[in-house]
Write an enzyme that holds these catalytic residues in place. Structure first.
Site, PDB file in Angstrom:
ATOM      1  N   TYR A  10       0.824  -1.225   0.000  1.00  0.00           N
ATOM      2  CA  TYR A  10       0.000   0.000   0.000  1.00  0.00           C
ATOM      3  C   TYR A  10       0.847   1.259   0.000  1.00  0.00           C
ATOM      4  O   TYR A  10       0.395   2.306  -0.438  1.00  0.00           O
ATOM      5  CB  TYR A  10      -0.925   0.004   1.217  1.00  0.00           C
ATOM      6  N   ASN A  86       6.413  -4.682   5.368  1.00  0.00           N
ATOM      7  CA  ASN A  86       5.494  -4.667   6.508  1.00  0.00           C
ATOM      8  C   ASN A  86       6.257  -4.787   7.830  1.00  0.00           C
ATOM      9  O   ASN A  86       7.269  -5.476   7.903  1.00  0.00           O
ATOM     10  CB  ASN A  86       4.436  -5.774   6.381  1.00  0.00           C
ATOM     11  N   SER A 126       9.111   2.243   5.708  1.00  0.00           N
ATOM     12  CA  SER A 126       8.234   1.573   6.674  1.00  0.00           C
ATOM     13  C   SER A 126       8.229   2.359   7.979  1.00  0.00           C
ATOM     14  O   SER A 126       9.187   3.073   8.282  1.00  0.00           O
ATOM     15  CB  SER A 126       8.766   0.178   7.012  1.00  0.00           C
ATOM     16  N   PHE A 159       3.448   9.568   5.230  1.00  0.00           N
ATOM     17  CA  PHE A 159       2.271  10.066   5.948  1.00  0.00           C
ATOM     18  C   PHE A 159       0.982   9.926   5.151  1.00  0.00           C
ATOM     19  O   PHE A 159      -0.059  10.453   5.552  1.00  0.00           O
ATOM     20  CB  PHE A 159       2.480  11.542   6.335  1.00  0.00           C
ATOM     21  N   GLU A 162      -4.646   5.939   3.306  1.00  0.00           N
ATOM     22  CA  GLU A 162      -5.296   5.121   2.276  1.00  0.00           C
ATOM     23  C   GLU A 162      -6.634   5.756   1.901  1.00  0.00           C
ATOM     24  O   GLU A 162      -7.306   6.349   2.729  1.00  0.00           O
ATOM     25  CB  GLU A 162      -5.489   3.695   2.783  1.00  0.00           C
ATOM     26  N   ALA A 222      -0.060   8.330  16.632  1.00  0.00           N
ATOM     27  CA  ALA A 222      -0.631   8.315  17.984  1.00  0.00           C
ATOM     28  C   ALA A 222      -1.588   9.502  18.167  1.00  0.00           C
ATOM     29  O   ALA A 222      -2.692   9.349  18.697  1.00  0.00           O
ATOM     30  CB  ALA A 222       0.493   8.358  19.017  1.00  0.00           C
ATOM     31  N   CYS A 273      -2.143   0.670  10.546  1.00  0.00           N
ATOM     32  CA  CYS A 273      -1.116   1.452  11.248  1.00  0.00           C
ATOM     33  C   CYS A 273      -1.441   1.915  12.663  1.00  0.00           C
ATOM     34  O   CYS A 273      -0.610   1.783  13.550  1.00  0.00           O
ATOM     35  CB  CYS A 273      -0.767   2.667  10.407  1.00  0.00           C
ATOM     36  N   PHE A 274      -2.618   2.517  12.864  1.00  0.00           N
ATOM     37  CA  PHE A 274      -2.843   3.229  14.127  1.00  0.00           C
ATOM     38  C   PHE A 274      -2.582   2.343  15.354  1.00  0.00           C
ATOM     39  O   PHE A 274      -1.788   2.680  16.214  1.00  0.00           O
ATOM     40  CB  PHE A 274      -4.263   3.791  14.198  1.00  0.00           C
ATOM     41  N   ARG A 447     -21.439   5.038  11.341  1.00  0.00           N
ATOM     42  CA  ARG A 447     -20.638   6.096  10.711  1.00  0.00           C
ATOM     43  C   ARG A 447     -21.395   7.410  10.585  1.00  0.00           C
ATOM     44  O   ARG A 447     -20.876   8.383  10.048  1.00  0.00           O
ATOM     45  CB  ARG A 447     -20.196   5.650   9.307  1.00  0.00           C
TER      46      ARG A 447
END
Ligand code: NAI
Length: 477
Positions: A10, A86, A126, A159, A162, A222, A273-274, A447
């Protein structure tokens, strides 16, 4: 100049496509050990869905953009090597469930060392724990046969988000390059900056020392995740008090110190990621003895888990405390709209929670394949980023059906749960769908994208996350 990128995922795919587009004189080769992925990058059905990506790939592929499995050849020939493999959360051993698994990264470093006959700039693309460059430097130095080969390691975290990756790459808020404070380190920083300077204004290309750059990426994720957990925490309080989370978000967002972006309450954040990066940040803090700092950030992940659990409990509670054998239509499985990525999507935990209570989930997502959904629902936590699951939870699949049409998913269902904010869900003909659903028919909008007043007029019992509750739900809960 030749650029190689290890990892055609990605990040590696879209990032290198943009570099190739903006720097036609540079040859860019993206390599991966995954043959299927490379085959897809060389076809018109790319391995990832990202708006605008296919057009850029088509323009550059075969000109100065190439995708290959011949890692040794292209890495050996490159002047700059981006490493975009990854870095999942460890599943076993020391730091399991928190620390980053750097197996893939170290594998890439060993590969670079083994094929290098000329000096290289190695770029950490990465997301890695702070101080990774130091470890990678040792692996490179000790494994390269030629003592005259010099490796300059840079941290250049990505940064992009997606779903908007191409726009983020075309016009980033900033590009960050960290390098060592030696003369050769600063020269390497300048070389990489000159690549980005092809299309990014100089004032947006920030430089820093290596450790600041590595830590800045973990910190950025974060802070972003913290904003979501913060507004999600308030959404629970809104439901308990009759306040409306969208009104609260709007009111606080007009304060320029807070800002109005990233304040949408939801069923929870997801994505590769988060969670991974916060857990990793916590692990790094613990490792250097900062227990209180680690605990502080860990709450962001706990709140996210709470929000997903709260949603499941709300669904079950509203439906008379039993979903046993009830068909529930799940709208959206990707972790956000405009991507087919399901890594850590809240839909996994919500579906598993409902299935554990006996529900039958009928899932529709416009970009996620049935195969992927079955894979996700049978994989234990943190196993998604590994090719062969050691254990699987196949019993989860007995009550899962995946369909290719939202209307069919709702046919005969007791409830619809909106878990991804795909635009197409807003324009569905809910009136005719209502006719075919079991009554009372519920909609749980995780949502807040639907027209709730209109749905209530049709006859639905509506739960809108963080909004005043329907009297029906208050009594039934
Ligand atoms: P991904 O899993 O989509 O892609 C990684 C690729 O690396 C895979 O195709 C894998 O086969 C390949 N790979 C692993 N070891 C290899 C080796 N030794 N040689 C060749 N290929 C190898 O991962 P994704 O999402 O692209 O993320 C990559 C990194 O970028 C992670 O550290 C992630 O945290 C970070 N990142 C991800 C973002 C995202 O939105 N997905 C955004 C910013 C950073």
């Amino acid at each position: 100049m030749k650029i190689a990128c290890i990892g055609a995922g990605y990040v590696g795919g879209p990032t290198m496509a943009m570099v190739a587009l903006k720097c036609p004189e540079i040859e860019v080769v993206v390599v991966d050990i995954n043959e299927e992925r490379i085959k897809a990058w060389n076809s018109d059905k790319l391995p990832i869905y990202e708006p605008g990506l296919l057009e850029v790939v088509k323009e550059c592929r075969g000109r100065n953009l190439f995708f290959s499995t011949d890692t040794k050849k292209h890495v050996g020939e490159a002047d700059i090597i981006f490493v975009s493999v990854n870095t999942p959360t460890k599943t076993h051993g020391i730091g399991a469930g928190k620390a980053a698994d750097l197996t893939y990264w170290e594998g890439a470093a060993r590969l670079i060392a083994s094929v290098s006959t000329s000096s290289k700039i190695v770029v950490e693309k990465s997301t890695v724990p702070v101080k990774t460059a130091e470890a990678i430097g040792k692996v490179l130095k000790r494994n390269c046969q030629d003592p005259n080969v010099n490796f300059e390691i840079l941290s250049n975290p990505e940064f992009l988000a997606e779903g908007t990756a191409m726009e983020d790459l075309r016009c980033p808020d900033r590009v960050l390059i960290g390098g060592s404070e030696t003369e050769s380190g600063q020269k390497a920083v300048e070389t990489l900056a000159s690549v980005y300077a092809h299309w990014i204004p100089k004032e947006r290309i920030l430089t820093a020392n290596l450790w600041s750059a590595e830590l800045a990426k973990l910190t950025a994720n974060a802070f972003l995740a913290q904003r979501i957990s913060s507004i999600n925490a308030i959404s629970a309080l809104c439901e308990a008090t009759g306040a409306d989370v969208q009104q609260v978000a709007h009111a606080i967002g007009t304060d320029s110190r807070i800002g109005n972006k990233f304040l949408n309450a939801s069923v929870g954040f997801g994505g590769s990621c988060f969670q991974k990066d916060i857990l990793n940040l916590c692990y790094v803090c613990e490792s250097v003895g900062l227990k209180e700092v680690a605990e502080y950030w860990f709450q962001v992940v706990s709140m996210n888990d709470y929000q997903k659990q709260r949603f499941v409990e709300r669904v079950i509670g509203a439906m008379f405390n039993t979903v046993s054998q009830k068909k529930i239509a799940i709208y959206g499985f990707a972790f956000k709209k405009d991507t087919g990525d399901t890594r850590e999507t809240p839909a996994i935990d919500v579906c598993k929670g409902l299935i554990r209570d006996g529900a039958r989930c009928c899932i529709f997502d416009p970009e996620v394949t049935a195969e992927q959904i079955f894979r996700d629902l049978s994989a234990p936590k943190f196993e998604w980023d590994r090719p062969n699951y050691s254990r699987s939870q196949t019993h989860m699949l007995e009550n899962v059906q995946v369909v290719s049409d939202a209307v069919a998913a709702a046919d005969g269902a007791h409830a619809i749960c909106v878990l991804t904010e795909w635009d197409q869900f807003k324009t569905l003909d809910f009136k005719s769908m209502y006719e075919k659903m079991t009554k009372p028919a519920f909609i749980f909008d995780g949502r807040n994208i639907l027209d709730h007043a209109k749905l209530r007029e049709i006859g639905f019992i509506v739960y809108a996350l963080g909004k005043p509750l329907d009297p029906f739900l208050v009594k039934g809960y």
